[in-house]
Design an enzyme around this catalytic site. Structure first.
Site, PDB file in Angstrom:
ATOM      1  N   HIS A 199       0.363  -1.365  -0.283  1.00 26.36           N
ATOM      2  CA  HIS A 199       0.561  -0.129  -0.089  1.00 26.36           C
ATOM      3  C   HIS A 199       0.576   1.638   0.078  1.00 26.36           C
ATOM      4  O   HIS A 199       0.532   1.834  -1.003  1.00 26.36           O
ATOM      5  CB  HIS A 199      -1.052   0.186   1.123  1.00 26.36           C
ATOM      6  CG  HIS A 199      -1.645   1.191   0.684  1.00 26.36           C
ATOM      7  ND1 HIS A 199      -2.909   0.853  -0.152  1.00 26.36           N
ATOM      8  CD2 HIS A 199      -2.273   2.216   0.923  1.00 26.36           C
ATOM      9  CE1 HIS A 199      -3.244   1.931  -0.700  1.00 26.36           C
ATOM     10  NE2 HIS A 199      -3.647   2.903   0.252  1.00 26.36           N
TER      11      HIS A 199
ATOM     12  N   TYR B  61       1.332   5.248  -2.462  1.00 27.46           N
ATOM     13  CA  TYR B  61       2.489   6.558  -2.285  1.00 27.46           C
ATOM     14  C   TYR B  61       2.980   6.790  -2.553  1.00 27.46           C
ATOM     15  O   TYR B  61       3.434   8.151  -3.070  1.00 27.46           O
ATOM     16  CB  TYR B  61       2.038   6.464  -0.450  1.00 27.46           C
ATOM     17  CG  TYR B  61       0.735   6.271   0.423  1.00 27.46           C
ATOM     18  CD1 TYR B  61       0.082   7.811  -0.607  1.00 27.46           C
ATOM     19  CD2 TYR B  61       0.283   5.377   0.109  1.00 27.46           C
ATOM     20  CE1 TYR B  61      -1.838   7.397  -0.645  1.00 27.46           C
ATOM     21  CE2 TYR B  61      -1.688   4.773   0.422  1.00 27.46           C
ATOM     22  CZ  TYR B  61      -2.293   6.046   1.026  1.00 27.46           C
ATOM     23  OH  TYR B  61      -3.485   5.806   0.847  1.00 27.46           O
TER      24      TYR B  61
ATOM     25  N   HIS C 206     -10.719   0.799 -10.205  1.00 27.84           N
ATOM     26  CA  HIS C 206      -9.781   1.776  -9.038  1.00 27.84           C
ATOM     27  C   HIS C 206      -8.500   2.343  -8.651  1.00 27.84           C
ATOM     28  O   HIS C 206      -8.646   3.622  -9.363  1.00 27.84           O
ATOM     29  CB  HIS C 206     -10.306   1.379  -7.466  1.00 27.84           C
ATOM     30  CG  HIS C 206      -9.496   1.873  -6.736  1.00 27.84           C
ATOM     31  ND1 HIS C 206      -9.878   3.206  -6.060  1.00 27.84           N
ATOM     32  CD2 HIS C 206      -8.243   1.824  -5.820  1.00 27.84           C
ATOM     33  CE1 HIS C 206      -8.807   3.539  -5.201  1.00 27.84           C
ATOM     34  NE2 HIS C 206      -7.873   2.935  -4.726  1.00 27.84           N
ATOM     35  N   PHE C 207      -7.659   1.768  -9.948  1.00 29.00           N
ATOM     36  CA  PHE C 207      -6.768   1.940  -9.294  1.00 29.00           C
ATOM     37  C   PHE C 207      -5.353   2.568 -10.923  1.00 29.00           C
ATOM     38  O   PHE C 207      -5.059   2.591 -11.008  1.00 29.00           O
ATOM     39  CB  PHE C 207      -5.408   0.432  -8.777  1.00 29.00           C
ATOM     40  CG  PHE C 207      -5.182  -0.693  -9.834  1.00 29.00           C
ATOM     41  CD1 PHE C 207      -4.907  -0.750 -10.897  1.00 29.00           C
ATOM     42  CD2 PHE C 207      -5.456  -1.862  -9.230  1.00 29.00           C
ATOM     43  CE1 PHE C 207      -4.287  -1.673 -11.645  1.00 29.00           C
ATOM     44  CE2 PHE C 207      -6.082  -2.899  -9.965  1.00 29.00           C
ATOM     45  CZ  PHE C 207      -4.874  -3.488 -11.063  1.00 29.00           C
ATOM     46  N   HIS C 208      -6.234   1.645 -11.837  1.00 33.27           N
ATOM     47  CA  HIS C 208      -6.797   2.682 -13.010  1.00 33.27           C
ATOM     48  C   HIS C 208      -6.971   4.224 -13.147  1.00 33.27           C
ATOM     49  O   HIS C 208      -6.203   4.985 -14.191  1.00 33.27           O
ATOM     50  CB  HIS C 208      -6.774   2.057 -14.566  1.00 33.27           C
ATOM     51  CG  HIS C 208      -6.452   1.175 -15.110  1.00 33.27           C
ATOM     52  ND1 HIS C 208      -6.268  -0.173 -14.157  1.00 33.27           N
ATOM     53  CD2 HIS C 208      -5.649   0.296 -15.576  1.00 33.27           C
ATOM     54  CE1 HIS C 208      -4.916  -1.141 -14.820  1.00 33.27           C
ATOM     55  NE2 HIS C 208      -4.751  -0.868 -15.889  1.00 33.27           N
TER      56      HIS C 208
ATOM     57  N   ARG D 277     -10.868  -9.250 -11.323  1.00 33.39           N
ATOM     58  CA  ARG D 277      -9.886  -9.381 -11.687  1.00 33.39           C
ATOM     59  C   ARG D 277      -9.181 -10.225 -12.309  1.00 33.39           C
ATOM     60  O   ARG D 277      -9.247 -11.554 -11.946  1.00 33.39           O
ATOM     61  CB  ARG D 277      -9.008  -8.180 -10.951  1.00 33.39           C
ATOM     62  CG  ARG D 277      -8.976  -8.545  -9.770  1.00 33.39           C
ATOM     63  CD  ARG D 277      -7.620  -7.903  -8.204  1.00 33.39           C
ATOM     64  NE  ARG D 277      -7.224  -7.430  -8.927  1.00 33.39           N
ATOM     65  CZ  ARG D 277      -6.285  -6.526  -8.137  1.00 33.39           C
ATOM     66  NH1 ARG D 277      -6.227  -6.591  -6.536  1.00 33.39           N
ATOM     67  NH2 ARG D 277      -4.748  -5.897  -8.093  1.00 33.39           N
ATOM     68  N   ARG D 278      -7.729 -10.179 -12.155  1.00 31.80           N
ATOM     69  CA  ARG D 278      -6.266 -10.966 -13.192  1.00 31.80           C
ATOM     70  C   ARG D 278      -6.608 -11.944 -13.670  1.00 31.80           C
ATOM     71  O   ARG D 278      -6.284 -13.486 -13.056  1.00 31.80           O
ATOM     72  CB  ARG D 278      -6.342 -11.042 -11.879  1.00 31.80           C
ATOM     73  CG  ARG D 278      -5.564 -10.053 -11.117  1.00 31.80           C
ATOM     74  CD  ARG D 278      -4.961 -10.586  -9.888  1.00 31.80           C
ATOM     75  NE  ARG D 278      -3.309  -9.689  -9.418  1.00 31.80           N
ATOM     76  CZ  ARG D 278      -2.434  -9.714  -9.024  1.00 31.80           C
ATOM     77  NH1 ARG D 278      -2.605 -10.606  -7.250  1.00 31.80           N
ATOM     78  NH2 ARG D 278      -1.531  -9.314  -8.517  1.00 31.80           N
TER      79      ARG D 278
END
Lengths: 576, 69, 170
Positions: free
Chosen positions: A228, A232, A379-381, A442-443
Site C-alpha cells: 500500500h 504513495y 479503481h487503480f487505473h 480481476r486478473r
C-alpha cells in the site's frame, strides 16, 4: 532565464536517462495493456490464455514499478536540486543508483519475458504481487531486490545532497520540494523494508531451493506492508507536482506552504500502517487488526482532502491573476490550451473519482462485494493509471525541454493526448467498476464461465466489454501519441530561448508562516516507526505464532505446471 | 466565442464522465436508459455545449454594439 | 500558521466525513452483524488435508435446524465440492463455508453476492451466509492461481426445501 540543463548539465543527463527508461517501460506496458483488453473481452486472443498471465505480469511490473519509479526518481532529483539550487554531491553516485535500478529491472525482465518464449525454461508469471507458493525464477526475486536497493541509494543520494546544503545553509527552512522528497524517502525506507525482507529472507532462498517452504500468509502480509505505501511512493511526486508546478503553469502561487508540509508529514506517518486493508478477506488475521487498518486508512483521506482544497485554491488564485472573475467564471481564464496544465487538472479531477471508489474499498465489510473484482482494476487505473501516469505525461511536456534543451514538437498533439487519456479512462474504468459490482474477477484471462453468467445491475456484459475495449484502445492511442511526441521532440534541435525558466511556484503563505516543528523530520520518523510497530507487531507476531516462520507446510508451485496434471495431483491428494 | 477553444475541448471531455454516469443515476432511480439513449443524450449535451460556446456573448455595457461597430 | 477560514471549514467537514465513514463500517460490523473472515480457525498442513476429517471428504453437512456447514477444498483449478458436482443447500438456511487450499492462494467467491473470501494454504477461511429463495449461483476463483486460473469455477445451488437431500442420506 536559465533552464535546468544550463544550470545542472550533469544532473540533467541522469534525469534524461531515468525518463527514457520510464518511457520504454510505458511503451511496452501500454502495448501489453491493449493485448489484455482484447484478450479478456475475447475480441482477439493473440496468445494462449495460460500466457496471458505473463503479459499481465509484465504490464503490472513495468507500469506500476518501472515506469513510475524511474520517472519519480527523475522528478525528485529535479525538485531537490532546483529547490536547493545546488547539484548532487557526487554525480557518479547518482549514476550508480540509476545503474543498479536498471540492472535489477533487466534481471527481473529475463524470466518475465522468458515465460512468453518457448525455448526459454524460465518464467516469472507470478504477477505484480508474487504471492507464494506460486514461485518465480530466482532471477525475478534477485532483480527485484537489486531494484529496491537502487531506490534506497537514490534516497541516500537525496539525503546526502540535502545534508550538504544544510551545512552551507544552517539557518534556512527546508525548501518545500526538498521537504517533500525527504518525507517521501523516509516512508519509502520504512515501507520497502517489508518487501525487502519478504524477498531476501524468504522468497529468494526458497526459489533457490535453500528453504523448502515459506509461510504464504507471512510473505503476503510483508508484501502488503509495502504494497500500500508503494502507491504513495507514486502519488507523492504527483502531489509534489500539483503543489509546486500546477499553480505555476496556472499563473499563480501555491496557497499555503505550511499546509503542504502538514500533508506530507501525515503521509509519512500514516502511509505504512494501512497495508492490512488489502487483506480484509484473509483468513488467519483477527478482525481487530483489520479494523485498525481500516481506521488508519480512513484518516489517510485527510491529507488528500486537504490537498484537494489547496490545489484548487492555488489554481483559482492563478486564474484570478490571469483576469478570471466570478464564482465559476474564473475557470475559463485558465490555460486550457496548455497540455501541462490540462493534463494535470484532468488527472486531479479523476483522482477525486478514484478517492470515492477507494473509500468503498477501504470500508472493511463493504469490501466483501468488490474484493478482487474488476472494480479494483477500475479503481487503480484511476489512481496510478491516471492521477499518477497522466500527471507524469503532462509534466513531461514541461520537464523534457528543461532537461534536453529541446522544445516540445507539438503542444496541440500533447493536448489531444491528455484529453484522449481522460476520455479513454472514463470509458474503461466505468465498465471495470460496473463489471466488478456484478462479480467479474480481476486478473483473469477469460472472465467467461461455462455454467453461469454475470448479470450487471443494468445494461449488458457485451456493453461493458465494449467500454473496456474502446477505452483501452483510446488509452493505447494516447500512449502512442505521447511517445511519438517525445520522440520527434528529441530528434529536433536545441532552442534554449523558447524554453521557460526552470522554477517552481512561490507560496502565498510561505514556509516562514509554519511552525519549525514541521521541519523536524527525526521526530516525525520516530512517530512513524512507532505507529508501524503498534499496527504491525501484533499481527505479524500472531501470523508467525500460528503458522510458523516458514509456514505450516506446503510446496512451491512453479508456473510451468500443466493444468491437467495439476488437477489430477490435487485430486489424488485430496479425494483419495 | 464565449470560451477559448482549449477550454471548449476540455469542457466536452469533462462532460463525458457525467454523460456516462447519467445512466448509473437513471438506473438508480429506476429509469432504464439504453446505450443508444445515452449516446443520444450525450450528442445533445455536447451539441448544446458547443452551441453555447460559439454563440456570441451578450453585449456588455460599454462595448460597442453590433450596429454601431 | 494562519489557516484560511474556508480551509478550516473544509478541514472540519473532512473530519466529519471520515468519522461518518468509520461509523458506517462500525455499524456494518456491530449493527448489521457483518463479521470479517478472521483467525477463528486453526492452521492446517496443506500437504495433509486427507488427515483432516473436515477436508478428507469435503461435503455439505447439516448441523442444526436450517443450519449447514460446507467443507470445500479449493485447488488448482477446482472447487471440491463445486466443480465436479454443485454445492447444494436448501432455501432460507444458514450456511457456513470452510475453505482451504492444498496448493496455492485462491479465492472462493460467489459473483453477485458478498460471499467472498481468500483461500490461503495453511489457513481455513470460514464465512457464514444466509441464503434466500432458490437460485443457481456460480463460484469463481478471483485470485490468480496459475495458468488455468480462468478455468477454476463451480456451482452453488440453493434448492427448494423438498428437492434437497444430503449426499449421506441418498
Amino acid at each position: 532565464m536559465t533552464t535546468y540543463i544550463e544550470r545542472f548539465p550533469a544532473e540533467a543527463r541522469v534525469i534524461r536517462s531515468t525518463f527514457f527508461t520510464a518511457f520504454i517501460a510505458l511503451g511496452i506496458g501500454a502495448l501489453f495493456g491493449l493485448l489484455q483488453v482484447l484478450h479478456r473481452t475475447d475480441v482477439h486472443r493473440l496468445v494462449d490464455s495460460a500466457d496471458y498471465y505473463h503479459i499481465l505480469t509484465i504490464h503490472g511490473v513495468l507500469l506500476a514499478l518501472t515506469f513510475t519509479i524511474f520517472f519519480l526518481a527523475g522528478v525528485f532529483t529535479w525538485g531537490l536540486t532546483t529547490s536547493l539550487d545546488r547539484g548532487v554531491v557526487d554525480v557518479r553516485f547518482t549514476w550508480a543508483w540509476y545503474g543498479l535500478m536498471v540492472g535489477g529491472t533487466a534481471l527481473a525482465a529475463i524470466p518475465m519475458f522468458g515465460g512468453l518464449i518457448d525455448g526459454i525454461d524460465m518464467s516469472a508469471g507470478v504477477l505484480f504481487t508474487f504471492y507464494a507458493p506460486l514461485q518465480a525464477h530466482p532471477l525475478f526475486y534477485l532483480g527485484l531486490a537489486l531494484f529496491i536497493i537502487g531506490t534506497w541509494l537514490a534516497g541516500a543520494d537525496w539525503i546526502w545532497t540535502y545534508l550538504a546544503w544544510r551545512r552551507e545553509n544552517p539557518d534556512e527552512r527546508i525548501p518545500l520540494p526538498t521537504f517533500m522528497v525527504l518525507t517521501t524517502t523516509l516512508f519509502w525506507y520504512l515501507s520497502s523494508l517489508g518487501v525487502a525482507i519478504a524477498v531476501v529472507v524468504f522468497l529468494l532462498p526458497w526459489s533457490l531451493g535453500l528453504l523448502e517452504q515459506v509461510n504464504p500468509l507471512l510473505t503476503r502480509t510483508l508484501f502488503w506492508y509495502f504494497g500500500h505505501p508503494v502507491v504513495y511512493f507514486w502519488l507523492m511526486p504527483t502531489y509534489m507536482l500539483w503543489y509546486v508546478l500546477l499553480p505555476k503553469v496556472a499563473g499563480g502561487k501555491l496557497f499555503s506552504d505550511p499546509l503542504a508540509r502538514v500533508v506530507f508529514v501525515l503521509f509519512l506517518l500514516l502511509s505504512t500502517p494501512t497495508g492490512i486493508h488489502h487483506q480484509y478477506l484473509d483468513p488467519g488475521i483477527a478482525e481487530g487488526f483489520k479494523f485498525i487498518a481500516m481506521t488508519n486508512t480512513m484518516f489517510l483521506l485527510l491529507p488528500s482532502l486537504l490537498t484537494a482544497f489547496t490545489v484548487v485554491a492555488s489554481v483559482e488564485h492563478g486564474a484570478r491573476q490571469r483576469g478570471g472573475t466570478g464564482y465559476l467564471g474564473w475557470l475559463g481564464a485558465l490555460p486550457w490550451r496548455d497540455p501541462v496544465f490540462t493534463g494535470m487538472a484532468l488527472a486531479g479531477l479523476m483522482f477525486a473519482a478514484a478517492g470515492f471508489s477507494g473509500m468503498v474499498n477501504a470500508g472493511m465489510n463493504i469490501n466483501y462485494l468488490v474484493h478482487n473484482t474488476f472494480w479494483i482494476v477500475g479503481h487503480f487505473h484511476l489512481t496510478v493509471g491516471t492521477a499518477v501516469a497522466l500527471t507524469f505525461m503532462a509534466v513531461t511536456y514541461w520537464l523534457l525541454p528543461q532537461i534536453t534543451g529541446k522544445p516540445i514538437w507539438s503542444r496541440s498533439v500533447g493536448l489531444a493526448q491528455v484529453v484522449t487519456w481522460f476520455v479513454g479512462m472514463t470509458l474503461m474504468s466505468n465498465a471495470m467498476h460496473r463489471g466488478g459490482l456484478s462479480g467479474v474477477p480481476r486478473r483473469t484471462a477469460e472472465p467467461q464461465y461455462e455454467n453461469f453468467d454475470f448479470t450487471p445491475a443494468f445494461g449488458t456484459m457485451a456493453e461493458l466489454d465494449a467500454g473496456v475495449v474502446i477505452g483501452g484502445s483510446l488509452l493505447f492511442l494516447s500512449a502512442v501519441l505521447f511517445l511519438g511526441n517525445v520522440f520527434v521532440s528529441l530528434t529536433g534541435g536545441k532552442d534554449l530561448t523558447s524554453i521557460p525558466e526552470n522554477a517552481y511556484a512561490e507560496a502565498l503563505s510561505g514556509a516562514e508562516d509554519g511552525p519549525l516543528i514541521l521541519d523536524n523530520l527525526k521526530l516525525w520518523l520516530v512517530i512513524a516507526v512507532l505507529l508501524v510497530v503498534l499496527t504491525y507487531a501484533l499481527p505479524i507476531g500472531a501470523i508467525i505464532d500460528r503458522g510458523g516462520l516458514l509456514g505450516p507446510g506446503g510446496s512451491p508451485y512453479p508456473l510451468v505446471v500443466e493444468s491437467g496434471r495439476a488437477i489430477s495431483i490435487g485430486l489424488g491428494e485430496v479425494v483419495a | 466565442m464565449r470560451i477559448s477553444p482549449g477550454a471548449l475541448l476540455v469542457l466536452i471531455a469533462v462532460s463525458i464522465p457525467f454523460i456516462v454516469q447519467s445512466r448509473t443515476v437513471a438506473a438508480f432511480i429506476g429509469l432504464d436508459m439504453s446505450v443508444w439513449q445515452m449516446i443520444a443524450l450525450g450528442t445533445v449535451t455536447i451539441s448544446a455545449i458547443i452551441l453555447w460556446a460559439v454563440w456570441p456573448e451578450k453585449w456588455l455595457p460599454g462595448r460597442p454594439k453590433l450596429e454601431e461597430g | 500558521m494562519n489557516i484560511h477560514a474556508y480551509e478550516k471549514l473544509w478541514l472540519a467537514a473532512s473530519l466529519v466525513l471520515i468519522v461518518l465513514f468509520i461509523g458506517s463500517v462500525t455499524y456494518g460490523a456491530v449493527g448489521a452483524g457483518i463479521a470479517m473472515v478472521d483467525d477463528a480457525e486453526g492452521v492446517i498442513d496443506p500437504d495433509a488435508l486427507d488427515e483432516d476429517d473436515r477436508f478428507a471428504d469435503p461435503r455439505v453437512e447439516e448441523v442444526g435446524e436450517n443450519e449447514y456447514e460446507v467443507y470445500v477444498v479449493a485447488g488448482q483449478f477446482f472447487f471440491d465440492p463445486g466443480t465436479f458436482e454443485p454445492i447444494e443447500v436448501p432455501e432460507h438456511s444458514q450456511v457456513t463455508f470452510y475453505v482451504t487450499s492444498p496448493d496455492v492462494i485462491h479465492s472462493f467467491s460467489i459473483p453477485g453476492t458478498n460471499a467472498n473470501t481468500m483461500v490461503i494454504p495453511g489457513e481455513v477461511a470460514s464465512m457464514t451466509v444466509e441464503v434466500g429463495d432458490p437460485q443457481e449461483y456460480g463460484i469463481v476463483c478471483n485470485e490468480f492461481c496459475g495458468g488455468g486460473h480462468h478455468d477454476m469455477e463451480g456451482e452453488f445451488h440453493v434448492v427448494p426445501e423438498d428437492e434437497f437431500t444430503l449426499e449421506a442420506d441418498e
